[in-house]
Scaffold this motif. Sequence first.
Motif, mmCIF file in Angstrom:
data_model
loop_
_atom_site.group_PDB
_atom_site.id
_atom_site.type_symbol
_atom_site.label_atom_id
_atom_site.label_comp_id
_atom_site.label_asym_id
_atom_site.label_seq_id
_atom_site.Cartn_x
_atom_site.Cartn_y
_atom_site.Cartn_z
ATOM 1 N N PHE A 1 2.616 19.619 -23.257
ATOM 2 C CA PHE A 1 2.658 18.818 -22.036
ATOM 3 C C PHE A 1 4.116 18.597 -21.651
ATOM 4 N N LYS A 2 4.554 19.228 -20.579
ATOM 5 C CA LYS A 2 5.965 19.168 -20.160
ATOM 6 C C LYS A 2 6.036 19.138 -18.636
ATOM 7 N N PRO A 3 5.895 17.948 -18.029
ATOM 8 C CA PRO A 3 5.909 17.855 -16.556
ATOM 9 C C PRO A 3 7.197 18.380 -15.932
ATOM 10 N N GLU A 4 8.301 18.330 -16.692
ATOM 11 C CA GLU A 4 9.594 18.744 -16.142
ATOM 12 C C GLU A 4 9.591 20.189 -15.670
ATOM 13 N N ARG A 5 8.684 20.992 -16.199
ATOM 14 C CA ARG A 5 8.653 22.396 -15.792
ATOM 15 C C ARG A 5 8.402 22.549 -14.281
ATOM 16 N N TRP A 6 7.738 21.543 -13.687
ATOM 17 C CA TRP A 6 7.389 21.618 -12.268
ATOM 18 C C TRP A 6 8.546 21.209 -11.354
ATOM 19 N N LEU A 7 9.618 20.696 -11.932
ATOM 20 C CA LEU A 7 10.731 20.209 -11.123
ATOM 21 C C LEU A 7 11.736 21.296 -10.777
ATOM 22 N N ASP A 8 11.662 22.398 -11.502
ATOM 23 C CA ASP A 8 12.595 23.504 -11.277
ATOM 24 C C ASP A 8 11.800 24.793 -11.120
ATOM 25 N N ASP B 1 0.827 -1.204 0.000
ATOM 26 C CA ASP B 1 0.000 0.000 0.000
ATOM 27 C C ASP B 1 0.870 1.267 0.000
ATOM 28 N N VAL B 2 0.266 2.329 -0.465
ATOM 29 C CA VAL B 2 0.917 3.644 -0.396
ATOM 30 C C VAL B 2 0.795 4.158 1.033
ATOM 31 N N GLU B 3 1.905 4.605 1.601
ATOM 32 C CA GLU B 3 1.917 5.145 2.959
ATOM 33 C C GLU B 3 2.197 6.647 2.911
ATOM 34 N N LYS B 4 1.965 7.299 4.031
ATOM 35 C CA LYS B 4 2.059 8.763 4.022
ATOM 36 C C LYS B 4 3.447 9.258 3.628
ATOM 37 N N ASP B 5 4.511 8.537 4.043
ATOM 38 C CA ASP B 5 5.866 8.978 3.704
ATOM 39 C C ASP B 5 6.158 8.824 2.214
ATOM 40 N N ASP B 6 5.430 7.930 1.549
ATOM 41 C CA ASP B 6 5.635 7.738 0.105
ATOM 42 C C ASP B 6 5.158 8.949 -0.697
ATOM 43 N N LEU B 7 4.094 9.568 -0.220
ATOM 44 C CA LEU B 7 3.451 10.626 -1.001
ATOM 45 C C LEU B 7 4.405 11.769 -1.334
ATOM 46 N N ARG B 8 5.198 12.181 -0.358
ATOM 47 C CA ARG B 8 6.102 13.314 -0.613
ATOM 48 C C ARG B 8 7.278 12.919 -1.502
ATOM 49 N N LYS B 9 7.528 11.608 -1.654
ATOM 50 C CA LYS B 9 8.620 11.147 -2.511
ATOM 51 C C LYS B 9 8.207 11.048 -3.979
ATOM 52 N N LEU B 10 6.904 11.053 -4.215
ATOM 53 C CA LEU B 10 6.399 10.914 -5.599
ATOM 54 C C LEU B 10 6.381 12.288 -6.267
ATOM 55 N N ILE B 11 7.565 12.846 -6.439
ATOM 56 C CA ILE B 11 7.713 14.219 -6.934
ATOM 57 C C ILE B 11 7.349 14.310 -8.416
ATOM 58 N N TYR B 12 7.855 13.386 -9.204
ATOM 59 C CA TYR B 12 7.581 13.441 -10.648
ATOM 60 C C TYR B 12 6.117 13.115 -10.946
ATOM 61 N N LEU B 13 5.564 12.175 -10.197
ATOM 62 C CA LEU B 13 4.145 11.845 -10.368
ATOM 63 C C LEU B 13 3.276 13.066 -10.093
ATOM 64 N N GLU B 14 3.636 13.829 -9.056
ATOM 65 C CA GLU B 14 2.889 15.051 -8.746
ATOM 66 C C GLU B 14 3.040 16.072 -9.871
ATOM 67 N N ALA B 15 4.240 16.161 -10.441
ATOM 68 C CA ALA B 15 4.468 17.089 -11.560
ATOM 69 C C ALA B 15 3.589 16.722 -12.754
ATOM 70 N N VAL B 16 3.460 15.429 -13.012
ATOM 71 C CA VAL B 16 2.620 14.968 -14.127
ATOM 72 C C VAL B 16 1.155 15.319 -13.881
ATOM 73 N N LYS C 1 -0.041 17.758 -11.976
ATOM 74 C CA LYS C 1 -0.222 19.201 -12.078
ATOM 75 C C LYS C 1 -0.194 19.666 -13.537
ATOM 76 N N GLU C 2 0.707 19.079 -14.316
ATOM 77 C CA GLU C 2 0.797 19.481 -15.721
ATOM 78 C C GLU C 2 -0.458 19.068 -16.489
ATOM 79 N N ALA C 3 -0.998 17.905 -16.163
ATOM 80 C CA ALA C 3 -2.250 17.455 -16.788
ATOM 81 C C ALA C 3 -3.398 18.403 -16.439
ATOM 82 N N MET C 4 -3.461 18.806 -15.158
ATOM 83 C CA MET C 4 -4.533 19.710 -14.725
ATOM 84 C C MET C 4 -4.315 21.135 -15.239
#
Length: 907
Positions: free
Chosen positions: A828-835, A758-773, A775-778
């Motif tokens: 569509f460029k998720p990388e923009r959210w990493l910097d 299962d996904v745990e709370k500490d995992d959520l903050r590590k999913l940085i690229y997934l969050e970028a994707v 946000k970019e989709a939205m």
Amino acid sequence: MIERETPKAMSIAYSTTVFIFGIKNYILADPDDCLTVGNACLEKHKFYSIARSCFGDGLVTASTETWKEHRKLLNPKFSLNYLLSLLGVFNKQARDFVKEFETHIDNGEFDHGYFIRHNEMRTICLTSIGLDLTNDKETLNEYENAFLTILNSYIEQFVNLWLHFKFFWRRSRLRIIRNTNRDIMHRTIDKIVERKNYVYDNEINSNSDEAGHFKPFLDVLFDVKNTVGDEVMNDKFIRDHVNTLIFAGHDTITLVMQVVMIVIGSYPAVQDKLYSELQEVFGGSDRDVEKDDLTKLIYMDAVLKETMRLYPIVPFLGRYVHRDIKLKNVTLKGGHSCFLSVYAVNRHPMWGRDADHFRPERWLDRSTLPSNPNAFMAFSIGKRNCIGRTYSMISMKTTLAHILRRYRINADLKKLEFKFEVLLTPAAGHYISIARRKPRPNQEPPVLKGALPLVGHAHMLIGDSNYNWKMVMRWSKECLSIGGSAIFYICGRKYYVLTDPDDCLTVANACLNKDIVYKSARSCFGDGLVTAPTNVWKGQRKLLNPTFCLTHLLSLLGVFNKQSRILLEEFESQIGKEFDHGSIIRHNEMKTICFTSLGLDYSNDKDTLLEFANAFDIVMNCFTEHLQKFWYQIRFIWRRSDLKRKRDTYCNIMSRITDTIIKKRRADHRNKIVSGNHDEGTNFKPFLDVLFELKETVGDEVMSDKLIRDHVNTLIMAGHDTVTNALQITLILIGSYPKVQDKIYAELQEVFGNSDRDVEKDDLRKLIYLEAVLKEAMRLYTIVPITSRHLHQDVKLKNYTLQRGNSCILFYMAVHRHSMWGPDAEHFKPERWLDPNTLPSNPNAFIAFSLGKRNCIGRTYAMISMKTTLAHILRRYRIHANDNEMRFKLEFLLKPSAGYLIKIERR
């Protein structure tokens, strides 16, 4: 030399002779004599031969025979219709130019010529060879550097007379520099020509869509080549022509624009007249310049011509006199060179006593102009005149129209000094300062195109939800193009449209009351946070904020994990075939949202949940239809409609089910018997139980049973379709971009290894690229693309004042495609959210969860839920999709209407 030889030529029958190293050169200052030579001697002065190594048989440097043939071919290609097709480019580049000025507002003097030069290079490259800074930045920069180095080499050779002698020139360092950069310039164009040959050979449609039917000059030359054959228009000729167009257009337009802005800034009365004319043509609008506007900018045309008359950028034209030429008073002997003094002709006594003074008004009355048609030689004279005259005027008028509507210029022409380096160039005193223009008090935004008497824009909304989405996108682009604010009318009712993030925030904070269109939803969702009036919303939002704290939302992780695993089981039967994943996600998300809000478990309450979900879907469809059909906004029609009766029926079903659940759950709560949460973690509480606890704290007056029902129905309404559609679209995008999917999977492997845990709370903050994707989709596909507020007071924006009593629509998806996102805003460029450096500096640039005080309370809920679901799906399956086939409809929310199927394979 110009100022010395011009009066000399004028004093001796408007002609004189100068000797350079013993070589005779004639100078003419009479317009008729200039025309005679201009028509009789088509061969250019031998000085032009030094440019042939770079520009070959382009129209400026070509031999007479080549020039005649090619000029005849190219004249029709510079038709007004073709040049007007470039208006989209000129407007876009002018807006970029205006933005580059922003940092200099009220910030003292600066060299505006630097900005003009680079902007004009981008413009001329885009219109001539289709080279766009957005997609071809490195190529364009390389070409520009080579081009400017070559121009500087010509200037250096021109001012150093010994470099005119072959012996010195061939041994000079300057020759090596020029040849090196010439090769770079030629190599760049050759590659583009080679690519274009491939396009034409394979019959690929290469037309750009910059302005509907914009075609770069290179494509025009290929059309000519296909018509006349390779012998008449070969690849070398094509290269020479595009290089020449860039050469001839770049510095001339740059220098004219630089000088004309100094002149305008030095004559406040002239600048005021220009601004008045712009106000008359454009009103308070910041819209693009259109073809009909150009003919109305009469005074601007006069200012440009008067500037070019006094300060001709090409002050001399050189011709080779191949035979004796009889002029009015003298005969020029063949075998010599002749310079036509544009500078002198433009200040000829026929212009009157004020020939040396700047007076644009002379161009407004034909009787005050010289009767001689050859008195104005800014664009050369005779048969071999400038083919790009109309191009230049359209480009300059468009750019000035944008600049002068936005800024007031200050300059001092008295400080301006010139130097002659082939072209007339400012040498000193060429700085300006700018100030932003203040809008007139209570000035309103411009009206969008297409309004009709009485109905306004209502006729443009007649169509299905697919058409409505296209209409909203069209209005978004139009509003962005005219400065971010506009007006449209529906049967006499005024609606403001905003696409500027700062203006959106101003309205969102100043006007908390939702618009009248939300009134229909109040019958079902009452005083929930989405539809509640401001006085109710303020108190309830303050109470509910703590309940949406991170600790409580993380307690729902057990539910999100469990529902994600159920979703995977439903996906399993679809492996290897195309399927509608959206419908599966929709049902799964309804179960999730009902469980987290009501405690309604599909395992135990299947019939109740299905009945509620069915009623909910029908109610939402009724809301969509109500919004789409503008005649339902008329109370008399709406109250008697079958749609209202249908909506009310299913609203009552929803309310009945919710009331029953509330009664049962409250009884359980009172008896401290809360069941069904063992698998979800000991801290899990449905939102309904949280509301019961609030009720016990604040009392029935503040949190009544009706308010509880409104809140849970609103949570389901606000969370169900939004999360569903966001997940559906995000999966399509992930399946369309294999590299993005690989990066997500690599991140998941790093966080989870090969585990299916299962996904745990500490995992959520590590999913940085997934969050970028996500946000970019939205950002690109904002699920709630528009929202509306009622203006209970006048609202002052950056450039306009919105009048109270009207409605204001905030176009979120337009904010997400604002130019502040950069030239790749549409991509569509998720990388923009990493910097952070690649993101807009404006904190209001991303508003997928609304903005201002009344923003979405469920933002963190949605992100935790979606990240959990995607983490499960993408560890199990690889997605295949094609976002190019995706089409959308607007049904209150943004939804895919076609091209939304995906395929999955097990990893």
